[in-house]
Write a protein that holds these residues in place. Structure first.
Motif, PDB file in Angstrom:
ATOM      1  N   ASP A 146      -2.455   0.677 -43.322  1.00  0.00           N
ATOM      2  CA  ASP A 146      -3.068   2.234 -43.245  1.00  0.00           C
ATOM      3  C   ASP A 146      -3.532   2.841 -44.662  1.00  0.00           C
ATOM      4  OD1 ASP A 146      -4.220   4.241 -41.808  1.00  0.00           O
ATOM      5  OD2 ASP A 146      -2.350   5.445 -41.762  1.00  0.00           O
ATOM      6  N   PRO A 147      -4.146   1.987 -45.308  1.00  0.00           N
ATOM      7  CA  PRO A 147      -4.826   2.309 -46.705  1.00  0.00           C
ATOM      8  C   PRO A 147      -5.588   3.448 -46.904  1.00  0.00           C
ATOM      9  CG  PRO A 147      -6.052   0.457 -46.065  1.00  0.00           C
ATOM     10  CD  PRO A 147      -5.067   0.919 -44.933  1.00  0.00           C
ATOM     11  N   TYR A 148      -5.559   4.234 -48.077  1.00  0.00           N
ATOM     12  CA  TYR A 148      -6.260   5.175 -48.406  1.00  0.00           C
ATOM     13  C   TYR A 148      -7.638   5.019 -48.655  1.00  0.00           C
ATOM     14  CZ  TYR A 148      -1.725   7.492 -49.318  1.00  0.00           C
ATOM     15  OH  TYR A 148      -0.407   8.144 -49.003  1.00  0.00           O
ATOM     16  N   ASP A 149      -8.540   5.787 -48.164  1.00  0.00           N
ATOM     17  CA  ASP A 149      -9.899   5.675 -48.181  1.00  0.00           C
ATOM     18  C   ASP A 149     -10.248   6.199 -49.875  1.00  0.00           C
ATOM     19  OD1 ASP A 149     -10.583   4.706 -45.405  1.00  0.00           O
ATOM     20  OD2 ASP A 149      -9.726   6.812 -45.050  1.00  0.00           O
ATOM     21  N   VAL A 150      -9.748   7.247 -49.983  1.00  0.00           N
ATOM     22  CA  VAL A 150      -9.890   7.911 -51.519  1.00  0.00           C
ATOM     23  C   VAL A 150      -8.558   8.102 -52.215  1.00  0.00           C
ATOM     24  CG1 VAL A 150     -10.874   9.964 -52.523  1.00  0.00           C
ATOM     25  CG2 VAL A 150     -12.051   9.113 -50.596  1.00  0.00           C
ATOM     26  N   SER A 193     -10.477   1.319 -51.570  1.00  0.00           N
ATOM     27  CA  SER A 193     -10.376   2.614 -51.734  1.00  0.00           C
ATOM     28  C   SER A 193     -11.517   3.065 -52.620  1.00  0.00           C
ATOM     29  CB  SER A 193      -9.297   3.242 -52.065  1.00  0.00           C
ATOM     30  OG  SER A 193      -8.727   2.458 -53.474  1.00  0.00           O
ATOM     31  N   LYS A 194     -12.082   4.483 -52.618  1.00  0.00           N
ATOM     32  CA  LYS A 194     -12.883   5.012 -53.399  1.00  0.00           C
ATOM     33  C   LYS A 194     -11.898   5.687 -54.590  1.00  0.00           C
ATOM     34  CE  LYS A 194     -16.416   3.694 -51.358  1.00  0.00           C
ATOM     35  NZ  LYS A 194     -16.889   2.546 -51.432  1.00  0.00           N
ATOM     36  N   LYS A 195     -11.951   5.363 -55.733  1.00  0.00           N
ATOM     37  CA  LYS A 195     -11.051   6.042 -56.833  1.00  0.00           C
ATOM     38  C   LYS A 195     -11.899   7.123 -57.520  1.00  0.00           C
ATOM     39  CE  LYS A 195      -9.138   1.798 -56.273  1.00  0.00           C
ATOM     40  NZ  LYS A 195      -9.951   0.518 -55.517  1.00  0.00           N
ATOM     41  N   PHE A 196     -11.335   8.375 -57.525  1.00  0.00           N
ATOM     42  CA  PHE A 196     -11.895   9.560 -58.282  1.00  0.00           C
ATOM     43  C   PHE A 196     -10.802   9.836 -59.381  1.00  0.00           C
ATOM     44  CE2 PHE A 196     -14.404  11.713 -54.747  1.00  0.00           C
ATOM     45  CZ  PHE A 196     -14.699  10.575 -54.084  1.00  0.00           C
ATOM     46  N   VAL A 197     -11.441   9.899 -60.682  1.00  0.00           N
ATOM     47  CA  VAL A 197     -10.688  10.685 -61.310  1.00  0.00           C
ATOM     48  C   VAL A 197     -11.089  11.861 -61.882  1.00  0.00           C
ATOM     49  CG1 VAL A 197     -10.115  10.399 -64.166  1.00  0.00           C
ATOM     50  CG2 VAL A 197     -10.318   8.387 -62.978  1.00  0.00           C
ATOM     51  N   MET A 203     -10.211   9.957 -42.330  1.00  0.00           N
ATOM     52  CA  MET A 203     -10.133   9.358 -43.655  1.00  0.00           C
ATOM     53  C   MET A 203      -9.086   9.686 -44.301  1.00  0.00           C
ATOM     54  SD  MET A 203     -12.964  10.106 -46.801  1.00  0.00           S
ATOM     55  CE  MET A 203     -13.142  11.785 -46.234  1.00  0.00           C
ATOM     56  N   ARG A 204      -8.363   8.851 -45.143  1.00  0.00           N
ATOM     57  CA  ARG A 204      -7.024   9.090 -45.705  1.00  0.00           C
ATOM     58  C   ARG A 204      -7.275   9.280 -47.140  1.00  0.00           C
ATOM     59  NH1 ARG A 204      -2.538   5.706 -45.255  1.00  0.00           N
ATOM     60  NH2 ARG A 204      -1.359   7.606 -45.830  1.00  0.00           N
ATOM     61  N   ILE A 205      -6.499  10.307 -47.778  1.00  0.00           N
ATOM     62  CA  ILE A 205      -6.994  10.559 -49.084  1.00  0.00           C
ATOM     63  C   ILE A 205      -5.506  10.836 -49.890  1.00  0.00           C
ATOM     64  CG2 ILE A 205      -7.870  12.476 -50.828  1.00  0.00           C
ATOM     65  CD1 ILE A 205      -9.750  13.137 -47.974  1.00  0.00           C
ATOM     66  N   LEU A 206      -5.417  10.105 -50.946  1.00  0.00           N
ATOM     67  CA  LEU A 206      -4.140  10.697 -51.915  1.00  0.00           C
ATOM     68  C   LEU A 206      -4.523  11.298 -53.170  1.00  0.00           C
ATOM     69  CD1 LEU A 206      -1.252   9.725 -52.640  1.00  0.00           C
ATOM     70  CD2 LEU A 206      -2.203   7.707 -53.758  1.00  0.00           C
ATOM     71  N   ILE A 207      -3.773  12.197 -53.271  1.00  0.00           N
ATOM     72  CA  ILE A 207      -4.175  13.215 -54.401  1.00  0.00           C
ATOM     73  C   ILE A 207      -2.814  12.987 -55.538  1.00  0.00           C
ATOM     74  CG2 ILE A 207      -4.312  15.524 -55.286  1.00  0.00           C
ATOM     75  CD1 ILE A 207      -5.645  16.159 -52.384  1.00  0.00           C
ATOM     76  N   MET A 241       0.629   1.504 -52.585  1.00  0.00           N
ATOM     77  CA  MET A 241       1.510   0.361 -52.162  1.00  0.00           C
ATOM     78  C   MET A 241       2.066   0.461 -50.683  1.00  0.00           C
ATOM     79  SD  MET A 241       2.009  -2.736 -52.531  1.00  0.00           S
ATOM     80  CE  MET A 241       2.591  -3.664 -54.098  1.00  0.00           C
ATOM     81  N   PHE A 242       2.659   1.667 -50.453  1.00  0.00           N
ATOM     82  CA  PHE A 242       3.347   1.473 -49.059  1.00  0.00           C
ATOM     83  C   PHE A 242       2.027   1.669 -48.045  1.00  0.00           C
ATOM     84  CE2 PHE A 242       4.886   4.371 -45.685  1.00  0.00           C
ATOM     85  CZ  PHE A 242       5.933   3.729 -45.247  1.00  0.00           C
ATOM     86  N   SER A 243       0.834   2.443 -48.138  1.00  0.00           N
ATOM     87  CA  SER A 243       0.092   2.472 -47.323  1.00  0.00           C
ATOM     88  C   SER A 243      -0.673   1.312 -47.227  1.00  0.00           C
ATOM     89  CB  SER A 243      -1.239   3.546 -47.871  1.00  0.00           C
ATOM     90  OG  SER A 243      -2.048   3.137 -48.911  1.00  0.00           O
TER      91      SER A 243
END
Length: 135
Positions: free
Chosen positions: A47-51, A85-89, A1-5, A40-42
Motif C-alpha cells: 500500500d505504497p504512498y502516491d506522494v 511515488s511522486k516526490k515533493f521537496v 491517494m496516500r500521502i506521506l509528509i 518501507m513499511f508502506s
C-alpha cells in the motif's frame, strides 16, 4: 491517494496535513529517518504512498538523504515507473545547489516556503494526481 509528509516543524506539518488531507489519506513523520521507515513499511504492506513530501532540513536524516533512500527502496523492490511515488521537496532553502541536488536525486516538485497552494495544486494536476478541482 496516500500521502506521506515529513516535516519537523509543527506549524508547517499541520499546514501541509490540512492542505493534503483534502486530496487523500495523510501520514506525518518528524524526520527523514521516520520517513524512510514509513515508506518501507508502506511498500512491504503493498500500500505504497502516491506522494512523499520531504523537508530538507530535518533531524536524524535530512530530506535529500531520505529522498535518495526512498528511491533506492523503489529500485530494490522493482517498482515500475508508473507506480513510483511522486516526490515533493518542500523547504525554506531556495539556492540553486539545493534545487539541482533535489532534482538529481529524483524529486518531481521543489516548493519553497511560504507555500503557494494555488501553484501546488497546478503542479499536482500536471503530475496527473487524482485531485478534485472543487477543493
Amino acid at each position: 491517494m496516500r500521502i506521506l509528509i515529513a516535516e519537523d516543524d509543527y506549524v508547517n506539518r499541520r499546514f501541509l496535513f490540512k492542505f493534503f488531507s483534502q486530496y487523500g489519506d495523510c501520514d506525518m513523520v518528524v524526520n527523514g529517518e521516520e520517513a524512510v521507515q514509513a515508506f518501507m513499511f508502506s511498500v512491504e504492506e503493498k500500500d505504497p504512498y502516491d506522494v512523499v513530501c520531504l523537508d530538507i532540513m530535518m533531524p536524524k536524516l535530512d530530506g535529500l538523504k531520505a529522498l535518495k533512500m526512498i528511491n533506492s527502496i523503489e529500485k530494490e523492490k522493482q517498482i515500475t515507473y508508473e507506480n513510483l511515488s511522486k516526490k515533493f521537496v518542500i523547504t525554506a532553502l531556495d539556492n540553486a545547489k539545493d534545487v539541482q541536488n533535489a532534482f538529481e536525486l529524483g524529486c518531481e516538485v521543489y516548493v519553497t516556503k511560504p507555500i503557494n497552494t494555488d501553484k501546488l495544486i497546478e503542479v499536482m494536476k500536471k503530475l496527473n494526481l487524482d485531485i478534485d478541482d472543487e477543493k
